[in-house]
Design an enzyme around this catalytic site. Structure first.
Site, mmCIF file in Angstrom:
data_model
loop_
_atom_site.group_PDB
_atom_site.id
_atom_site.type_symbol
_atom_site.label_atom_id
_atom_site.label_comp_id
_atom_site.label_asym_id
_atom_site.label_seq_id
_atom_site.Cartn_x
_atom_site.Cartn_y
_atom_site.Cartn_z
ATOM 1 N N GLU A 1 -5.655 5.964 4.884
ATOM 2 C CA GLU A 1 -4.437 6.250 5.638
ATOM 3 C C GLU A 1 -4.683 7.466 6.521
ATOM 4 O OE1 GLU A 1 -0.691 4.622 3.571
ATOM 5 O OE2 GLU A 1 -1.069 6.587 2.747
ATOM 6 N N HIS B 1 -1.744 10.738 -2.178
ATOM 7 C CA HIS B 1 -1.123 10.454 -0.874
ATOM 8 C C HIS B 1 -1.140 11.738 -0.037
ATOM 9 C CE1 HIS B 1 1.734 9.377 2.204
ATOM 10 N NE2 HIS B 1 1.563 8.113 1.856
HETATM 11 P P1 PGA Z 1 4.107 4.264 7.092
HETATM 12 O O1 PGA Z 1 3.607 5.001 5.761
HETATM 13 O O2 PGA Z 1 3.869 2.796 6.916
HETATM 14 O O3 PGA Z 1 5.552 4.605 7.202
HETATM 15 O O4 PGA Z 1 3.310 4.826 8.226
HETATM 16 C C1 PGA Z 1 2.472 4.578 5.059
HETATM 17 C C2 PGA Z 1 2.255 5.476 3.871
HETATM 18 O O5 PGA Z 1 2.479 6.693 3.977
HETATM 19 O O6 PGA Z 1 1.868 5.022 2.795
#
Ligand code: PGA
Length: 264
Positions: A183, A107
């Site tokens: 992401e 992440h």
């Molecule tokens: P968010 O986070 O939906 O709050 O933008 C997603 C993540 O970091 O997995």
């Protein structure tokens, strides 16, 4: 339930609730218990896969609560080591014993705040496969890289080792899902969602990159970054997308349910 069982069904969507460190373990257990029937209802739909990723501390309790139900549990990270003198770390083996069927790795918050690199992430990936835990590998570019149109280059770099491991055919994966969560860092927790054109390019690229590695691999592509009830409907239209990694919005069951059912 095992990650492998449901993922063999095509056209189903994966919803991963990443609870980060937003609340206490007690509160996570409360959210899970109070919404026990609701989470099960969501997960019972054969087109949905519901994965809750609480903190390490409540993982075991929540996995016992949801034992024998279609709701699955995931961890937010695992150690790059198997076992030994690694204070504060949790092994993939322990996660398996705690009832985890998925685990988020790489992440951007761990890359940023814990200085994790691609090599460590690939070690974590291998330990997860050894345990039969489905990895959710997070990748994504930062704002500058996005502005400079370098997103695909960044992804290529972040996925190089994982792809070469998958090419080596060392693993007997059966149906174990290998999830890649795109992401973009600039979209996480900001309310700025990546636009369809960009997402189409990224997911088509991912589909193309993975296509030739080994046709038997059960690749799954997720999007994460400010997913909410008011954008889930159009996001679901993105080609090659199999589901979402949802942060902030996943702690509120009503919002989470709206994302799953695309009601706003
Ligand atoms: P968010 O986070 O939906 O709050 O933008 C997603 C993540 O970091 O997995």
């Amino acid at each position: 339930m095992d990650a492998m069982k449901k993922s063999s069904t095509k056209n189903h969507q994966i919803f991963v609730a990443n609870w980060k460190m937003y609340t206490s373990a007690d509160e996570e257990i409360r959210i899970g218990s109070e919404n026990y029937d609701n989470f099960i209802d969501l997960a019972r739909n054969p087109n949905h896969e519901i994965i809750l990723c609480p903190s390490f501390l409540s993982l075991h309790t929540l996995s016992n609560i949801f034992k024998e139900t279609p709701v699955q549990l995931g961890a937010q990270d695992c150690s790059e080591h198997n076992k030994g003198a690694f204070t504060g770390q949790v092994s993939a083996k322990s996660l398996k014993a705690a009832g985890c069927s998925y685990c988020i790795i790489g992440h951007s918050e761990r890359r940023q705040f814990n200085a994790e690199n691609n090599q460590q992430i690939s070690l974590k990936f291998q330990h997860l496969l050894d345990q039969g835990i489905a990895p959710i590998v997070c990748v994504g570019e930062n704002e500058t890289e996005y502005q400079e149109h370098r997103a695909l280059q960044v992804l290529e770099d972040q996925l190089k080792e994982i792809f070469s491991l998958m090419r080596s055919s060392k693993y007997t994966l059966r149906d174990l899902p290998i999830c890649i969560a795109y992401e973009p860092i600039w979209a996480i927790g900001t309310g700025n969602v990546a636009q369809p054109e960009h997402l189409n390019t990224v997911f088509a690229w991912l589909a193309n990159q993975t296509k030739n590695i080994d046709p038997s691999i059960n690749w799954k592509f997720l999007y994460g970054g400010s997913v909410k009830a008011n954008n889930a409907a159009w996001l679901k239209e993105i080609e090659y997308l199999d589901g979402f990694l949802i942060g902030g919005a996943s702690l509120d069951f009503q919002e989470f349910e709206k994302i799953v059912y695309c009601t706003n």
